[in-house]
Motif scaffolding. Structure first.
Motif, PDB file in Angstrom:
ATOM      1  N   ALA A 251      71.283  10.620 -38.089  1.00 32.33           N
ATOM      2  CA  ALA A 251      71.414  10.799 -39.473  1.00 32.33           C
ATOM      3  C   ALA A 251      72.999  11.356 -39.809  1.00 32.33           C
ATOM      4  O   ALA A 251      73.441  11.649 -40.663  1.00 32.33           O
ATOM      5  CB  ALA A 251      70.601  11.632 -40.293  1.00 32.33           C
TER       6      ALA A 251
ATOM      7  N   LYS B 213      66.054  18.234 -48.991  1.00 33.74           N
ATOM      8  CA  LYS B 213      67.381  19.025 -49.436  1.00 33.74           C
ATOM      9  C   LYS B 213      67.513  19.330 -50.938  1.00 33.74           C
ATOM     10  O   LYS B 213      67.135  18.277 -51.692  1.00 33.74           O
ATOM     11  CB  LYS B 213      68.510  18.087 -48.721  1.00 33.74           C
ATOM     12  CG  LYS B 213      69.966  19.117 -48.759  1.00 33.74           C
ATOM     13  CD  LYS B 213      70.924  18.049 -47.897  1.00 33.74           C
ATOM     14  CE  LYS B 213      72.002  18.989 -47.952  1.00 33.74           C
ATOM     15  NZ  LYS B 213      73.183  18.501 -47.039  1.00 33.74           N
ATOM     16  N   GLY B 214      67.895  20.507 -51.260  1.00 40.45           N
ATOM     17  CA  GLY B 214      68.054  20.683 -52.747  1.00 40.45           C
ATOM     18  C   GLY B 214      66.831  21.257 -53.143  1.00 40.45           C
ATOM     19  O   GLY B 214      66.927  21.518 -54.486  1.00 40.45           O
TER      20      GLY B 214
ATOM     21  N   ASP C 151      66.727  12.457 -40.160  1.00 39.56           N
ATOM     22  CA  ASP C 151      66.492  11.254 -40.995  1.00 39.56           C
ATOM     23  C   ASP C 151      65.609  11.658 -42.440  1.00 39.56           C
ATOM     24  O   ASP C 151      65.528  11.214 -43.382  1.00 39.56           O
ATOM     25  CB  ASP C 151      65.781  10.070 -40.409  1.00 39.56           C
ATOM     26  CG  ASP C 151      67.013   9.153 -39.711  1.00 39.56           C
ATOM     27  OD1 ASP C 151      67.981   9.169 -40.005  1.00 39.56           O
ATOM     28  OD2 ASP C 151      66.494   8.695 -38.795  1.00 39.56           O
ATOM     29  N   SER C 152      65.019  12.854 -42.192  1.00 40.21           N
ATOM     30  CA  SER C 152      63.927  13.079 -43.348  1.00 40.21           C
ATOM     31  C   SER C 152      64.351  14.228 -44.177  1.00 40.21           C
ATOM     32  O   SER C 152      63.813  14.733 -45.434  1.00 40.21           O
ATOM     33  CB  SER C 152      62.558  13.684 -42.693  1.00 40.21           C
ATOM     34  OG  SER C 152      61.960  12.612 -42.000  1.00 40.21           O
ATOM     35  N   VAL C 153      65.564  14.821 -43.957  1.00 44.03           N
ATOM     36  CA  VAL C 153      66.271  16.099 -44.489  1.00 44.03           C
ATOM     37  C   VAL C 153      66.639  15.707 -45.821  1.00 44.03           C
ATOM     38  O   VAL C 153      66.071  16.225 -46.735  1.00 44.03           O
ATOM     39  CB  VAL C 153      67.709  16.282 -43.789  1.00 44.03           C
ATOM     40  CG1 VAL C 153      68.558  17.334 -44.859  1.00 44.03           C
ATOM     41  CG2 VAL C 153      67.296  16.955 -42.467  1.00 44.03           C
ATOM     42  N   SER C 154      66.924  14.319 -46.276  1.00 45.62           N
ATOM     43  CA  SER C 154      67.222  14.087 -47.689  1.00 45.62           C
ATOM     44  C   SER C 154      65.993  14.391 -48.473  1.00 45.62           C
ATOM     45  O   SER C 154      66.126  14.408 -49.619  1.00 45.62           O
ATOM     46  CB  SER C 154      67.657  12.492 -47.762  1.00 45.62           C
ATOM     47  OG  SER C 154      66.842  11.748 -47.167  1.00 45.62           O
ATOM     48  N   GLN C 155      64.866  14.275 -48.026  1.00 46.09           N
ATOM     49  CA  GLN C 155      63.552  14.516 -48.775  1.00 46.09           C
ATOM     50  C   GLN C 155      63.343  15.819 -49.284  1.00 46.09           C
ATOM     51  O   GLN C 155      62.428  16.105 -50.234  1.00 46.09           O
ATOM     52  CB  GLN C 155      62.246  13.832 -48.053  1.00 46.09           C
ATOM     53  CG  GLN C 155      62.576  12.258 -47.830  1.00 46.09           C
ATOM     54  CD  GLN C 155      61.293  11.706 -47.161  1.00 46.09           C
ATOM     55  OE1 GLN C 155      60.254  11.781 -47.785  1.00 46.09           O
ATOM     56  NE2 GLN C 155      61.534  11.030 -45.763  1.00 46.09           N
TER      57      GLN C 155
END
Length: 492
Positions: free
Chosen positions: A298, A247-248, A241-245
């Motif tokens: 996620a 990623k990139g 759930d924390s990957v989006s923070q």
């Protein structure tokens, strides 16, 4: 002349400073979500033990590589008799334990005899059940004779539960582990961290890192700031759930791989009303795998219908056996005489997949009249109450051990499952080395478990790794429960 000397000296200092500034780091802080209950891989079921110590501090005759392959370890080679029952292992020379004591075939015999003894506390004692006799031929040769040929024997010897320990330190490894690996134990700050340092007397290829600290970060919300600040440089098992923070962000690698972690809703098969097949099947029909995967991983988990990883060549896709069907679930409860439903408990260990998945599953089962009381427990409580004492109704856990279908045939295992037909297949499997026949038997075993709805098969736990982009050598996949640091290094 003095001016020239001054300029030259300044240039040398500048070059030295620049060289130092760009030298590759040799320390690493790794974040792990769970603290091991102790540090002896041969005396505990918790995956967190191997995640710190496997291949780093302790070694076995063989080892499992990053792609699930069997590799030589303390045994540099082996020969197998024509009947497949006798293995002669040639051991590496010059190997020492971290306390300075020498390693020999006597230590192999001691370790494996200890693991298979009647009073053994090894969590995977079944791995050694086929061993009939262990003979020390000479200090660097050990001969192991099996009761019957066993196709998985070399693989079994690569598990963390089969690592070789010294008689001198076997009883104290829980607090002060002493192995033969490239890293040696330095310190355990309970509740905070475990520190390993490079062994100067390692027999094999030296590792790149001088020091590794495993920092315990049970709160998933704390992982992101620790990573962004550089306080921790790697999370091999990151909260999905924390990957989006992160990623990139070019400072980090985000790697999504596979595991051997079958995530299941475990059921106590001998405890009423779960001893009724219709009740267990009703639960399976009530489960909406997609909703559980979306909410607890996620959306990164892979649905499963049996106790085997979809990445395994012998996996059988049985997810269609129990599609999400509330009406069918209610019909089965009515057949079981439980049309009005019932109450039960759901004990949840700390990982987010369990806590988040538990809330979703409780909501789904409520739709068919099963009212679950959610009971959060710490790992030590889970291991004591659920795994050891079988004091539970339902629980959620990921079984991260590789190729562990045989656990369902163990009479003292916490599922409390008993099916002679399944046991017969596992017994045949243990005696079979032919790959075609093994595949057939594994397919039959998976089908029986699904038909019996022994547990609620949910999904394969994804391995979400996030680490500094300058780090190399961390595993993308997790064929076993390990953080093998033997090839890890920093790049310039």
């Amino acid at each position: 002349m003095k001016l020239w000397k001054t300029i030259l000296a300044a240039a040398v200092l500048t070059f030295a400073a620049a060289t130092s500034a760009f030298a590759a780091r040799t320390d690493l802080v790794i974040g792990i979500p769970l603290e091991p209950p102790h540090l002896d891989p041969t005396a505990g079921a918790a995956a967190a033990i191997d995640e710190v110590l496997y291949a780093n501090v302790f070694e076995g005759l063989t080892r499992i590589g990053p792609n699930g392959e069997v590799l030589p370890d303390l045994a540099e080679s082996w020969a197998i008799s024509d009947d497949g029952k006798t293995y002669s292992f040639k051991l590496h020379t010059g190997v020492k334990f971290h306390d300075g004591s020498g390693f020999s075939a006597d230590d192999v015999k001691f370790s494996l005899d200890r693991a298979r003894a009647d009073n053994s506390v090894n969590a995977q004692k079944g791995l050694f059940a086929q061993i009939d006799r262990i003979d020390v031929v000479d200090p660097v040769t050990v001969k192991i004779t099996l009761k019957n040929s066993q196709g998985s024997f070399l693989y079994n010897m690569g598990w963390g539960d089969a690592v070789i320990v010294s008689p001198k330190s076997a009883d104290t490894n829980k607090e002060k582990p002493i192995g033969t690996g490239p890293f040696k134990f330095q310190n355990w700050a309970k509740g905070s961290s475990i520190t390993l340092v490079k062994s100067d007397n390692y027999w094999g290829a030296p590792v790149f890192l001088d020091k590794v600290e495993f920092r315990i970060v049970p709160d998933a919300a704390a992982a992101v700031p620790a990573l962004l600040s550089g306080d921790i440089q790697a999370f091999p098992f990151f909260d999905p759930d924390s990957v989006s923070q992160v990623k990139g962000d070019p400072r980090f690698h985000v790697v999504i791989g596979s595991t051997e972690g079958e995530t299941i809703l475990a059921i106590n098969n001998k405890k009423p009303p779960f001893d009724k097949l219709q009740v267990r099947q009703a639960i399976s029909f009530a489960l909406d795998r997609k909703a559980i995967i979306d909410g607890a991983s996620a959306g990164l988990g892979v649905p499963i219908g049996s106790h085997m990883s979809p990445a395994n060549k012998d996996y059988v896709d049985l997810t269609g056996l129990y599609p999400h069907n509330i009406d069918k679930a209610k019909e089965l409860l009515k057949e079981a005489g439980l049309e009005k439903g019932f109450k039960a408990t759901l004990k949840l260990p700390p990982p987010s997949y369990a806590r988040l998945g538990g809330e979703i599953i409780a909501s789904e089962l409520r739709e068919i009249g099963i009212d679950l009381e959610i009971v959060p427990v710490e790992w030590a409580q889970w291991l004591d109450q659920v795994f050891t004492k079988k004091d539970y109704d339902l629980t959620i856990v990921s079984h991260t051990e590789p190729n562990d279908l045989g656990i369902y045939s163990r009479k003292d295992y916490y599922f409390n499952y008993d099916n002679p037909a399944f046991d017969t297949i596992i017994a045949k499997l243990n005696l079979t080395s032919d790959e075609t026949k093994r595949k057939e038997l594994l397919g039959e075993a998976q089908k029986i478990l699904a038909d019996d709805a022994v547990v609620g098969f949910l999904y394969e736990l994804p391995k979400v790794g996030v680490w500094d982009a300058k780090l190399q050598g961390l595993w993308e996949n997790a064929p076993i429960q390990a953080n093998d640091l033997t090839k890890v290094k920093w790049t310039e």
